[in-house]
Enzyme design. Structure first.
Site, mmCIF file in Angstrom:
data_model
loop_
_atom_site.group_PDB
_atom_site.id
_atom_site.type_symbol
_atom_site.label_atom_id
_atom_site.label_comp_id
_atom_site.label_asym_id
_atom_site.label_seq_id
_atom_site.Cartn_x
_atom_site.Cartn_y
_atom_site.Cartn_z
ATOM 1 N N GLU A 159 0.818 -1.205 0.000
ATOM 2 C CA GLU A 159 0.000 0.000 0.000
ATOM 3 C C GLU A 159 0.862 1.269 0.000
ATOM 4 O OE1 GLU A 159 -2.560 -3.298 1.040
ATOM 5 O OE2 GLU A 159 -0.618 -2.638 1.855
ATOM 6 N N HIS A 172 -10.309 -6.152 8.655
ATOM 7 C CA HIS A 172 -11.054 -5.918 7.422
ATOM 8 C C HIS A 172 -12.269 -5.011 7.618
ATOM 9 C CE1 HIS A 172 -8.628 -9.384 6.421
ATOM 10 N NE2 HIS A 172 -9.031 -9.357 5.150
#
Length: 327
Positions: free
Chosen positions: A62, A131
Site C-alpha cells: 500500500e 477488514h
C-alpha cells in the site's frame, strides 16, 4: 434520461468506466484489480476494456502504490487507487499524511494531487480482523484531503465522478455492507454530485438524525419505527465527512431542536464529536435536549459472533430518539 438499475458496487464500476473513457489520463491501480476485477469486483472487466497500462495490478504494498500514485498525479495523471479494505490503509498513512495532503501547501499552490483513494469499510459482512475497521475520523483530521462516503448507487457514481475530477485528493469510502443491497436508477450518462454537500433524505420536524454510509438504512428504519409514536425525523445523509456540510446540519437542528448522531466507528474521537461541535457553534440555543450519539464501542471491532452486538441497530437509534424527545 436513460437509466440503469444498479447496485452500489455496479455504480462505482460505472463511474470509473465513465472517467476512463472520457479522460486518457485517468487510470486505476491496486491489488488484484486487473485480471481478478478486485476483491469485491468493483473493477471487473475494466482491464479487459482499457488495457494493463490503465488498470494496473500492483504488488502487495500500500505504501508503494499510494506513493507511486503521488508521482503520477504530480505529472498530469489522475490515478484512482484501490485499497482492498480500509483497515489495510495503515501502511500508506505515512504517504497520505506526509505527501498526499501537503503537496499543494508545500509548493505554494503550484502543484496539486488529483487522485482518489477508494476503500471499502465497515462491519456487518463477517470479515476477518482488520477488514471491518471504520476509522474515517483519522483522515478528517488531515487538512488537504476530502473524505466522501456514499450510501446509494446514485450517489456513488455521482460522487465518484466528482472526486476523480477534483483537483485535490479524495478518500472515497465505500460501505461494503451496502455493496450489493438496494438498487437505484442511475443515469447512464455522466453526472456529478457536488462534494461537501449533504442531503435530506427524509423530512421531519421533531428530531434531526445525522448519519452516513451503512448507517443510513439503520437511521431510516429507526425513523420509520418512531412514526408509530407520531415522532417525525429529519434524516440527513452527510455524504461528505470532510468538509462537513455545516449549513444543512445547522438548518435541520435549528428546525427540530433535538439531535441523534449515528456512526459505526468508535465513540471516542469519532466524526460525531466534530458534528457536535458544529451544532454547538451554529445551533446551541435551539437545542431542547442534549445531543445523543449512537456509535460503535471503544473496542476493536469483534469477530463474527459478536459483530452484531457492536454495530448500531435501529432499536438503539430509536431508544436515543426517545431519549431526546422525552428529555
Amino acid at each position: 434520461m436513460e437509466t440503469k438499475s444498479l447496485t452500489l458496487i455496479q455504480a462505482i464500476n460505472e463511474g470509473m468506466k465513465t472517467m476512463l473513457t472520457e479522460d486518457e489520463n485517468t487510470l486505476i491501480l491496486g491489488e488484484d484489480i486487473g485480471k481478478n476485477g478486485g476483491v469485491f469486483r468493483a473493477t471487473v472487466d475494466l482491464q479487459e476494456e482499457f488495457g494493463e497500462k490503465r488498470v494496473i495490478d500492483t504488488p502487495l504494498s500500500e505504501a508503494g502504490f499510494v506513493g507511486g500514485a503521488v508521482g503520477m498525479a504530480l505529472n498530469g495523471l489522475r490515478p484512482i487507487v484501490e485499497i482492498q479494505f480500509l483497515g489495510f490503509i495503515y501502511p500508506a498513512f505515512e504517504q497520505i499524511a506526509t505527501h498526499v495532503t501537503r503537496i499543494r501547501t508545500r509548493t505554494m499552490g503550484h502543484y496539486s494531487i488529483p487522485m482518489v483513494i477508494r476503500a471499502p469499510f465497515g462491519a456487518g459482512v463477517r470479515s476477518p480482523e482488520i477488514h471491518s475497521d471504520s476509522v474515517e475520523a483519522l483522515f478528517t483530521h488531515l487538512p488537504g484531503i476530502k473524505v466522501v462516503c456514499p450510501s446509494t448507487a446514485y450517489d456513488a457514481k455521482g460522487l465518484l465522478i466528482a472526486s476523480i475530477e477534483d483537483p485535490d485528493p479524495v478518500l472515497f469510502l465505500e460501505p461494503m455492507r451496502l455493496y450489493r443491497g438496494e438498487r437505484n436508477d442511475v443515469p447512464s450518462a455522466k453526472y456529478s454530485i457536488e462534494l461537501g454537500k449533504g442531503e435530506r433524505i427524509q423530512e421531519g420536524e421533531d428530531v434531526t438524525v445525522l448519519a452516513w454510509g451503512a448507517m443510513i438504512p439503520v437511521a431510516l428504519k429507526a425513523a420509520e419505527q418512531m412514526k408509530e409514536q407520531s415522532v417525525s425525523c429529519d434524516v440527513i445523509d452527510l455524504r461528505t465527512l470532510y468538509p462537513l456540510d455545516k449549513d444543512i446540519i445547522a438548518d435541520s437542528v435549528q428546525k427540530t431542536g433535538r439531535v441523534v448522531i449515528v456512526h459505526e466507528a468508535h465513540a471516542t474521537g469519532g466524526v460525531g464529536s466534530e458534528i457536535t461541535s458544529v451544532i454547538n457553534d451554529t445551533a446551541f440555543l435551539y437545542l431542547k435536549a442534549p445531543i445523543e450519539r449512537v456509535t460503535g464501542f471503544d473496542v476493536p471491532i469483534p469477530l463474527f459472533s459478536l459483530e452484531n452486538e457492536y454495530l448500531p441497530t435501529p432499536g438503539r437509534v430509536a431508544n436515543a430518539i426517545n431519549k431526546v424527545i422525552t428529555f
